[in-house]
Design a protein around this motif. Structure first.
Motif, PDB file in Angstrom:
ATOM      1  N   UNK A   1       0.831  -1.206   0.000  1.00  0.00           N
ATOM      2  CA  UNK A   1       0.000   0.000   0.000  1.00  0.00           C
ATOM      3  C   UNK A   1       0.863   1.252   0.000  1.00  0.00           C
ATOM      4  N   UNK A   2       1.962   1.240   0.777  1.00  0.00           N
ATOM      5  CA  UNK A   2       2.850   2.408   0.791  1.00  0.00           C
ATOM      6  C   UNK A   2       3.504   2.625  -0.561  1.00  0.00           C
ATOM      7  N   UNK A   3       3.582   1.560  -1.370  1.00  0.00           N
ATOM      8  CA  UNK A   3       4.142   1.676  -2.718  1.00  0.00           C
ATOM      9  C   UNK A   3       3.107   2.005  -3.774  1.00  0.00           C
ATOM     10  N   UNK A   4       1.863   2.289  -3.346  1.00  0.00           N
ATOM     11  CA  UNK A   4       0.818   2.695  -4.277  1.00  0.00           C
ATOM     12  C   UNK A   4       0.044   1.550  -4.891  1.00  0.00           C
ATOM     13  N   UNK A   5       0.200   0.344  -4.359  1.00  0.00           N
ATOM     14  CA  UNK A   5      -0.498  -0.814  -4.902  1.00  0.00           C
ATOM     15  C   UNK A   5      -1.853  -1.002  -4.220  1.00  0.00           C
ATOM     16  N   UNK A   6      -2.729  -1.724  -4.871  1.00  0.00           N
ATOM     17  CA  UNK A   6      -4.088  -1.948  -4.375  1.00  0.00           C
ATOM     18  C   UNK A   6      -4.139  -3.317  -3.707  1.00  0.00           C
TER      19      UNK A   6
END
Length: 448
Positions: free
Chosen positions: A25-30
């Motif tokens: 999530x911190x890497x922008x993933x869902x």
């Protein structure tokens, strides 16, 4: 990347998945998390969306004695292990599998990430590769695949150092195969056959390691028994980083001023119903040691759950911020929880472990073999044994030296980058396979 986390409904299995979920999530993933309803708040707390298992798998494991009363009637050993694997894991495989299938229909994940005994992904792993996304499992306990010395999993056996031990282990393996793994495999294959999947021709533990596209072992290589050849799926990714600020610093923080050695004892959040197993014997063991301060975490239970009066050198908290606590302590006393034990070692803290139920005997065997601490190899350690073990790991430099070597090895692994790199690689490979299949279908259609 769209990632589906699917977890056995127990915090020891879910917690490491949540750690990876935070990274994603911190890497922008869902991220979508799939498990039992009682874990919804835990999953949503990291920013993931929650999906519940179908009702047949939506169990609440917070009271094991009520959910599986037959388990608590058995002493640790092969009969108890067989029942644990059958009742808590294999019997929920098909409804977990159905839950995964339903979730994928609304959330077409690029990768599925499960814990090391998430049986619900086995039908996918045994089915056509083209009909599923890549699957990775987390090694949230010791590496459960077959050992070179032949000892069976969850028997708590030390690494063999002689031909006689290897011969003994061969006999022990036959016993475990007869009592545990063959009955478990027969039941597993019966369920698989009911949905048209060919039988599994290896034991459950080997299957969970060898069949996934990647198996991410949450430790350093030197903490695992050596093997001539690791399964091609295994990647050592180091202990998961501790999530900071999960609890407040205690009011008695000023007492950790370096004037006394500090020992932390915990039974975790799952096996803390009876503090008489480890916490109370440890407090009694160190009560006459004024130069030692003992910290206790109750795993969420109230302070009053510890019968008083407590020794003068004891300080209690329901939870502690582990990133703070591990930097303050000189020894860690545990019943063998793999995650917290690895985190303590990643700070160079030597350990004393006591526990033989399920995987904990094997975890303790690795503690003793690697030299990072002392394994008491019992679920009921005496205060005398605990006092001797704690004083040894505090006073004998070899234990701290080995723990420091573990910490140095862990520091050379960027766990977050390594986990994300592996998952990215799986997703890229999966997409390339999809493109290849689409191209092949198109060429076939044009030729027709």
């Amino acid at each position: 990347m769209k990632a589906l986390l699917v977890s056995t409904p127990a915090m020891g299995h879910l917690h490491p998945l949540l750690g990876v979920g935070r990274m994603l999530i911190s890497g922008g993933h869902e991220v979508v998390g799939l498990s039992s309803s009682f874990l919804q708040n835990r999953i949503e707390s990291i920013g993931a969306r929650f999906r519940s298992f179908v009702p047949a798998a939506d169990i609440d494991t917070r009271d094991i004695s009520t959910l599986f009363p037959e388990l608590v009637q058995l002493s640790p050993g092969p009969d108890q292990l067989r029942l644990i694997l059958q009742r808590a894991f294999v019997e929920f495989m098909l409804p977990q599998y159905e839950s995964v299938r339903q979730t994928l229909q609304e959330f077409p994940a690029d990768v599925i990430l499960g814990d090391h005994l998430m049986c619900g992904v086995l039908p996918l792993l045994l089915g056509p590769r083209a009909q599923r996304p890549p699957i990775a499992l987390l090694g949230t306990t010791y590496l459960i695949s077959s050992r070179d010395d032949g000892a069976p999993g969850d028997a708590g056996a030390p690494l063999a150092t002689s031909n006689q031990q290897r011969s003994d282990y061969a006999a022990l393996a036959r016993k475990y195969d007869e009592i545990v793994f063959r009955p478990v495999g027969d039941e597993l294959n019966e369920y698989l056959g009911g949905i048209g999947i060919a039988p599994l021709h290896m034991n459950l533990y080997d299957a969970m390691v060898e069949l996934p596209d990647a198996y991410l072992q949450l430790t350093v290589p030197s903490f695992e028994f050596p093997r001539r050849e690791l399964p091609r799926s295994v990647r050592f990714v180091g202990p998961l980083p501790i999530t900071p600020n999960q609890a407040p610093v205690p009011s008695w923080v000023h007492e950790l001023d370096g004037s006394r050695k500090v020992v932390l004892v915990t039974q975790g959040t799952l096996t803390n119903n009876d503090f008489g197993e480890l916490v109370l014997p440890t407090l009694a063991a160190l009560a006459d040691q004024p130069d030692i301060l003992v910290m206790v975490t109750t795993g969420g239970r109230p302070r009053e759950a510890l019968p008083g009066p407590l020794p003068a050198n004891v300080r209690v908290a329901e939870y502690l911020p582990f990133e703070w606590a591990m930097s303050k302590i000189d020894a860690f006393v545990t019943n063998g929880g793999y995650g917290s034990l690895n985190q303590a070692l990643s700070f160079g803290v030597p350990v004393v472990t006591a526990g033989t139920v399920a995987d904990r005997g094997d975890v303790g065997a690795r503690v003793a073999w690697s030299g990072v601490g002392i394994n008491l190899a019992t679920n009921a350690p005496t205060s005398d044994a605990l006092r001797s073990a704690v004083l040894r790991v505090l006073d004998e430099p070899a234990y701290r030296s080995k723990a420091a070597a573990f910490a140095s090895e862990a520091q050379r692994i960027d766990t977050r980058s390594e986990v994300l790199r592996i998952l990215d690689s799986l997703v890229s490979s999966g997409r390339q396979q999809q493109v290849g299949r689409s191209s092949a279908r198109r060429k076939t259609a044009e030729a027709g």
